[in-house]
Every structure is written in C-alpha cells, then in structure tokens.
Enzyme design. Structure first.
Site, PDB file in Angstrom:
ATOM      1  N   ARG B  89       0.832  -1.213   0.000  1.00 25.15           N
ATOM      2  CA  ARG B  89       0.000   0.000   0.000  1.00 25.15           C
ATOM      3  C   ARG B  89       0.869   1.267   0.000  1.00 25.15           C
ATOM      4  O   ARG B  89       1.013   1.937  -1.014  1.00 25.15           O
ATOM      5  CB  ARG B  89      -0.952  -0.036   1.199  1.00 25.15           C
ATOM      6  CG  ARG B  89      -2.182   0.858   1.069  1.00 25.15           C
ATOM      7  CD  ARG B  89      -1.959   2.282   1.475  1.00 25.15           C
ATOM      8  NE  ARG B  89      -1.354   2.409   2.777  1.00 25.15           N
ATOM      9  CZ  ARG B  89      -0.750   3.505   3.230  1.00 25.15           C
ATOM     10  NH1 ARG B  89      -0.662   4.581   2.482  1.00 25.15           N
ATOM     11  NH2 ARG B  89      -0.221   3.531   4.436  1.00 25.15           N
ATOM     12  N   ASP B  90       1.486   1.579   1.116  1.00 26.76           N
ATOM     13  CA  ASP B  90       2.303   2.790   1.214  1.00 26.76           C
ATOM     14  C   ASP B  90       3.446   2.765   0.214  1.00 26.76           C
ATOM     15  O   ASP B  90       3.792   3.767  -0.406  1.00 26.76           O
ATOM     16  CB  ASP B  90       2.842   2.930   2.647  1.00 26.76           C
ATOM     17  CG  ASP B  90       3.358   4.328   2.952  1.00 26.76           C
ATOM     18  OD1 ASP B  90       3.955   4.519   4.029  1.00 26.76           O
ATOM     19  OD2 ASP B  90       3.172   5.237   2.121  1.00 26.76           O
ATOM     20  N   HIS B 281       6.271   4.159  12.290  1.00 23.73           N
ATOM     21  CA  HIS B 281       6.248   4.030  10.826  1.00 23.73           C
ATOM     22  C   HIS B 281       7.262   5.039  10.295  1.00 23.73           C
ATOM     23  O   HIS B 281       6.937   6.194  10.081  1.00 23.73           O
ATOM     24  CB  HIS B 281       4.818   4.351  10.369  1.00 23.73           C
ATOM     25  CG  HIS B 281       4.595   4.299   8.902  1.00 23.73           C
ATOM     26  ND1 HIS B 281       3.780   3.360   8.327  1.00 23.73           N
ATOM     27  CD2 HIS B 281       5.023   5.072   7.887  1.00 23.73           C
ATOM     28  CE1 HIS B 281       3.727   3.564   7.020  1.00 23.73           C
ATOM     29  NE2 HIS B 281       4.466   4.595   6.731  1.00 23.73           N
ATOM     30  N   HIS B 283      10.094   6.710   7.784  1.00 28.95           N
ATOM     31  CA  HIS B 283      10.574   6.843   6.415  1.00 28.95           C
ATOM     32  C   HIS B 283      12.077   7.083   6.443  1.00 28.95           C
ATOM     33  O   HIS B 283      12.610   7.691   7.371  1.00 28.95           O
ATOM     34  CB  HIS B 283       9.831   7.969   5.689  1.00 28.95           C
ATOM     35  CG  HIS B 283       8.495   7.514   5.167  1.00 28.95           C
ATOM     36  ND1 HIS B 283       8.168   7.512   3.842  1.00 28.95           N
ATOM     37  CD2 HIS B 283       7.420   6.996   5.813  1.00 28.95           C
ATOM     38  CE1 HIS B 283       6.928   7.034   3.677  1.00 28.95           C
ATOM     39  NE2 HIS B 283       6.457   6.717   4.862  1.00 28.95           N
ATOM     40  N   CYS B 314       9.300   9.548  -1.812  1.00 31.85           N
ATOM     41  CA  CYS B 314       8.751  10.615  -0.997  1.00 31.85           C
ATOM     42  C   CYS B 314       8.189  11.654  -1.949  1.00 31.85           C
ATOM     43  O   CYS B 314       8.936  12.228  -2.735  1.00 31.85           O
ATOM     44  CB  CYS B 314       9.839  11.210  -0.109  1.00 31.85           C
ATOM     45  SG  CYS B 314       9.214  12.509   0.959  1.00 31.85           S
ATOM     46  N   ASN B 323      10.068   4.004   2.573  1.00 31.74           N
ATOM     47  CA  ASN B 323       9.901   3.464   3.915  1.00 31.74           C
ATOM     48  C   ASN B 323      11.148   2.718   4.374  1.00 31.74           C
ATOM     49  O   ASN B 323      12.011   2.363   3.571  1.00 31.74           O
ATOM     50  CB  ASN B 323       8.737   2.476   3.916  1.00 31.74           C
ATOM     51  CG  ASN B 323       7.399   3.158   3.733  1.00 31.74           C
ATOM     52  OD1 ASN B 323       6.799   3.649   4.670  1.00 31.74           O
ATOM     53  ND2 ASN B 323       6.924   3.195   2.498  1.00 31.74           N
TER      54      ASN B 323
END
Lengths: 270, 373
Positions: B89-90, B281, B283, B314, B323
């Site tokens: 997803r991300d 979470h 990055h 990003c 990530n």
C-alpha cells in the site's frame, strides 16, 4: 526541515567525526579518481569543519592502485590549521615515505581475525603486530601520533563471528604499543546493536572510552543504528573537551557521518 | 525453545565457518523454521546451485544469530516485534510506475508466505487521487487470505469503508495528521473535520465488529509546518485511541526525525496511549529510519511498520528513498534476538520480485548486499 532536539541524556555532548572518505571510501570505489580531484575533494572537506580527514594510504600501488598517488595527494592538499590529516602506513617503508611527504599523523591496521589478517596483509596477527610495533616506535620517536584500527570487530567474512575477547586483545596490544586511539571496524557491516554493545562493553573494560572510535559499514543498513548504540550509555566515548563545534553550536543533534561506500557525509547545517 | 537453542550452536558453528564455495558443492540449504525463528541446515540430495544471495545473506544472518543465541537478551528490548508490512500500500502508492493487479496479488501472496503477520493490502481511496490503488477491490478479492495473517486496508471515509467491506475487508485503517496544513493539503480538511470523518468509519466498523488501526502522519516534522510539537501528536493519538482505534501508528512521514525527536515524541504519546498500542512508521528519506526505530524499541514500542525492498519514495523529496526496508529491519531484529516470525529468505524473494517488475533498484541494503544470480 532539520530540527534539533534537546540534548539526549546518556549521549555525549560532542562527537569527533573522522572522515575516511578520501581513503577508505575511494579505496573501495571501482573508478580510480585522478589526483587533482582527490585534492579538490579533500580541500572541500576541510572547509566543512571536519577536524580529522584521513587523506590516503602509503601502501604499495601493486595492492591498492587507487592510492598510488599517495605522495602527490599528501603534498598537494591544503593543510588547514586545526585539522588533522592522518595517513595509513602498513609498514616501515610506507611510514618513511609518508613522513617524507609531510605526514604528521599515521594509522596502522590490525584485525581481530586470523583469516582476515592472512588474506588481507598476508601474515598472522602476531606477525602484523611486529610490523606495527616498528612503525609505532618510529612514529613516537618523531612525535607523530599513531591511530590503530581493528578490522572485523563484529564479524569476519571468513571466520564468521568474532569474540569480543579477541577484539579486546588486539585493541589492547595496539593501545599499549602507543596508539592514542583505537578505531573498531565492523568491516563487512554484519553487526547489529546487540553485537556492538557486547563488543564495546568488553573492550571498554581494558581501554578507556575516550580512546575508542567506531567505524561502521552500512553493507546491511545497520551502520547508523550501530553507531547510535555505541554512543548510548558510553558518553565517555568521543568526549573530547565538551566544547562546541566549529560553528559554535552544540552538537546535540544526531546526524553523524557513517561509513558508506560513496563517502557520504552528513553534518549539522542550519 | 531453550532445548532447540542448546542444540543449534553445536550443529551450526562448524557449518557457518564453511566458505560459501564449500556450501555450494555440498548443496547445503539454509532454511528458517517460522514458528521458532530458528535456523536449520538440511542437506539436499542434488547439488543445485543456490543463489549466492541466499547463501551470503542467510549465512551472515546465521552467523549473527549464532553470536546471539548464547547470550541473554539486552533487557531493554521487547522479546518480539510485530511487523506491519506496508509495501503493497504505502510502498506501491508512492512508486512512479503503476503495478498491474496480478503483480500486486502475487506480491502480497509472497509476503504472506514470508510469514509477515500483518500486510496492508490496498487503499479504498478514489482513483482520481491515487490511481495506483484503483484496483483495490480486485486486489482484496484476489489475494490468498492466509490464516493468522491480517490484511488491513485504508478507508479514508464511509464510501471507502463500505466498498472495502463489500470486497471482504476484515480490518481497516484510518489516517489522521499531527499537522493542520498537512491535513488540509492531503485530505482537504482540518484535523477536527478529519476526526469527524474517521469517527463515522469507526462507528460503522465497531458495529460490524471490524478492528480499526489509526495512523498519525507528520509526527516528527511536516513538509509545510516544519516543527511539530510532541504534545500535538499526543493529542491526535489520544483522540484516535479514544474513538476506538486498537493501535496507533505514528508516522515520520517525510523522514526528518532523528532519535532525540523520536524519544521526545514517544514520551509524550505514551503518557496518553498505552505503549502496547503504539506502532512506529519511519521513512528513510534522510537515512534515519532504522536508528529511529531502534530508539522506539528502546522506549517499549513493539510494533513496527516497514516496506519490503524499501518501496515507496517521498512525494516531497524528489529521488529520496521510501519506507524503512523490511529486510533491513528483520536483519537488525534477528541480530537482537527479537522474534518476528518472518522467513527471511522468502522475504528477500518477494522484494527481489517486485523490484524486477518495477525495474528499480532494491531499496534494502541487505538485499543489495546479495549478488544476483
């Protein structure tokens, strides 16, 4: 968007960064960098406020062609006041050449692994200590400080795991010979915070934290986490003088330069 | 577990010191048994060549594990960490190339095989905003649902929630922000208005017996506002938790955080939300993700979001990394003796697969350290 946090308790107020890009970095690049570019690179680094920049290696060009121009680089760089420019000198021959080229600080490279030592410099740890002793003795006679490196401090590509005991033994030898600082290298980057902590705890029983440095490779992406571990709870590590950095600001932030193959540098900036 | 641990070093120490070449000729295969997070060596009858990636990486991990096996835990870390895999997803949401549905499904299935306990499958958001997630329904319906693995999906509003439930979703996530400007720019409403929207979803989810995970963005900095106060993060986290989210994932959305900021923020949040309900979470935009995650673990956090192969970029920093890479995270956790339940080799395969399809360099350092077949 860089923000400084308040000083984290348990961390040193000041960290001395030893920039090894021009030597360890370029030595491992596939492209051989021309001499004038190396000189320009080092001069630019000198202007960033780094206090120690490892310039080159006085090793036979047969073994390390990337460092074949060691004398020209040493003579060609601009020597800024207050900045130190150590060079690697694996033996007496290299040492004399380095001094002739104007070196005022040198480094020797030991290993915590017999196999790595044999493969890398073609002799046993014991034999290498003999060579280093000659170099360090000569250096001391000339008032030239010597820094000691210990490779494979967290693991060896040939032997696998390396005991903290062995790392301590080798470090202690170099320290007692007269090295003012011992840089403990995770040469293949296999270490993780657990193994870093265990190794340092053992070494610090024999060598004062102020005389220790860590040299982490980022092969497995662990370098910064390992460095954070090294700094935590070892606020004696790197504690030079509690002074502010060259920009007059407290180095309470955390972005340190770690060892990447591209000689990446991260320092404080507004 | 202790019995296995006593046996392992004797069997493995000798083998671990074998060179890669020797391993090759003997055809040893390193396999990790998922349930025990331990390693077993099994001889193969054929001398099939094993990718040196597998050997080198698993040997390195194995050697590390051997060093760890006989030691006590560090005392300041959790015994196990739940990894929430957000790559599909991300990760994919932030990749330039739109990935075809069958590839997404295969990726998620491979991640399931790798034993990740939570895999965020997709996002039920309008394809007008996020075209990469337009196939959300097909993906959710198409994946294999392994028992014991959760497949949460993002549902920004009631419309998305209803579509998700219709497609078989059993867990959903909602997204808040600790920054007003980011909230306005990202979801076109204030933080207060976003609570209202999320509240609707939470109410409906509760009625349907569907657990909801809450995300808070910009917890360590915002691309528009800059500094974000820990108090604000705590306020938003507390609100989401009190509205019924079972877990709050705190996101350093643009990766600007450093360990000191992470510590300050978590200190504030855990005064309002129990640490067992907190996830991080991170990055890796500025290379700080693993160090920040390490700090979070030291603060008692035991749930970490990461993305296979470090997928994602990003949107605020052209060319920046995404990530925290799951492979690099698992490497560190394994080295610390922390149980994850993940099959490292299968994880590497999943990462390798998606990077080949995306034609991009693998963002995981561990994966990069391997040689390609």
């Amino acid at each position: 968007a860089f923000q400084e946090s308040d000083h984290l308790p348990g961390l040193p107020e000041y960290v001395k960064i030893v920039e090894v890009g021009p030597r360890d970095g370029l030595q491992n690049e596939t492209v051989i960098v021309p001499t004038d570019i190396k000189i320009e690179f080092i001069n630019q680094l000198s202007q960033t406020g780094l206090s120690v920049i490892e310039v080159t290696s006085f090793v036979s060009s047969k073994w390390v062609p990337q460092m074949a121009d060691h004398a020209e680089v040493m003579k060609g760089i601009h020597r800024y006041p207050g900045i130190r420019y150590p060079v690697l000198t694996p033996n007496l021959q290299g040492f004399h050449r380095a001094v002739a080229a104007g070196a005022t600080e040198i480094s020797v490279f030991g290993a915590a692994s017999e196999s790595f030592c044999k493969k890398n410099i073609n002799c046993s740890i014991e034999e290498s200590m003999g060579k280093f002793e000659d170099v360090i003795k000569s250096a001391r006679q000339m008032n030239i400080p010597a820094r000691g490196y210990v490779s494979c401090a967290l693991g060896c590509p040939y032997e696998g795991s390396i005991t903290p005991q062995k790392v301590t033994e080798v470090s202690k030898r170099l320290y007692s010979m007269g090295c003012y600082e011992i840089s403990l290298g995770d040469t293949t980057g296999v270490g993780t915070p657990g193994s870093m902590k265990r190794m340092l705890e053992r070494v610090m029983k024999e060598i004062p934290p102020a005389a220790l440095a860590v040299h982490c490779h980022d092969t497995y992406g662990q370098a910064l986490a390992n460095i954070l571990t090294a700094l935590q709870g070892h606020s004696g590590l790197y504690y030079a003088s509690g002074s502010r950095n060259s920009k007059g600001r407290r180095s309470s932030h955390f972005r340190l330069s770690d060892e990447l193959t591209e000689a990446h540098l991260a320092i404080s900036f507004p | 577990m202790a019995g296995v641990r006593r046996v392992l070093p004797r069997r493995l120490v000798g083998l671990a010191s074998l060179r890669a070449a020797q391993c090759q000729t003997v055809g040893m295969r390193l396999r990790q048994t998922r349930s025990l997070n331990s390693f077993m060596l099994l001889p193969e009858t054929s001398s099939k060549h094993i990718g040196c990636a597998l050997k080198e990486i698993t040997t390195a991990v194995l050697k590390q594990k051997i060093a760890e096996v006989s030691t006590l835990s560090m005392g300041t870390f959790p015994k196990q960490v739940k990894i929430v895999e957000v790559g599909p997803r991300d990760g994919l949401q932030n990749e330039k190339n739109v990935v075809p549905t069958p590839v997404k499904i295969k990726l998620i299935d491979m991640l399931s095989e790798a034993g990740l306990p939570v895999i965020e499958a997709t996002s039920f958001v309008s394809p007008k905003w996020v075209p990469q997630m337009a196939d959300h329904t097909e993906v959710l319906k198409g994946i294999q649902k392994f028992p014991g693995i959760s497949y949460p999906v993002l549902t920004p509003n009631m419309k998305g929630f209803e579509a998700a439930v219709a497609a078989g979703a059993k867990e959903v996530s909602v997204f808040g922000a600790a920054s007003e400007l980011f909230s306005k720019k990202n979801i076109n409403c204030s933080i207060e208005e976003s609570f209202h929207r999320m509240g609707e979803v939470l109410q409906a989810a509760q009625a349907a017996g569907i657990p909801v995970r809450g995300y808070v963005s910009c917890v360590l900095g915002c691309p528009y506002e800059g500094k974000i106060s820990p108090a604000k993060v705590a306020e938003v986290a507390k609100k989401l938790y009190s509205m019924g989210c079972y877990e709050i994932s705190l996101g350093d959305t643009i990766g600007v955080g450093t360990p000191g900021l992470m510590k300050d923020m978590l200190s504030a949040v855990t005064r309002e939300v129990p640490v067992a309900a907190v996830a991080v979470h991170c990055h890796d935009t500025y290379g700080q993700a693993l160090a920040n995650t390490l700090m979070a673990l030291q603060m008692g956090v035991s749930v970490v979001d990461s993305s296979v192969a470090g997928l994602g970029g990003c949107p605020y920093a052209q060319g920046a990394s995404g990530n925290l890479a799951t492979e690099d995270l698992v490497y560190m956790l394994t080295g610390l003796g922390i149980h994850t339940g993940v099959n490292f080799q299968k994880l590497l395969e999943a990462g390798d697969f998606i990077c080949q399809v995306l034609n991009r360099k693998n963002g995981s350092k561990v994966a990069q350290a391997s040689c390609k077949l």
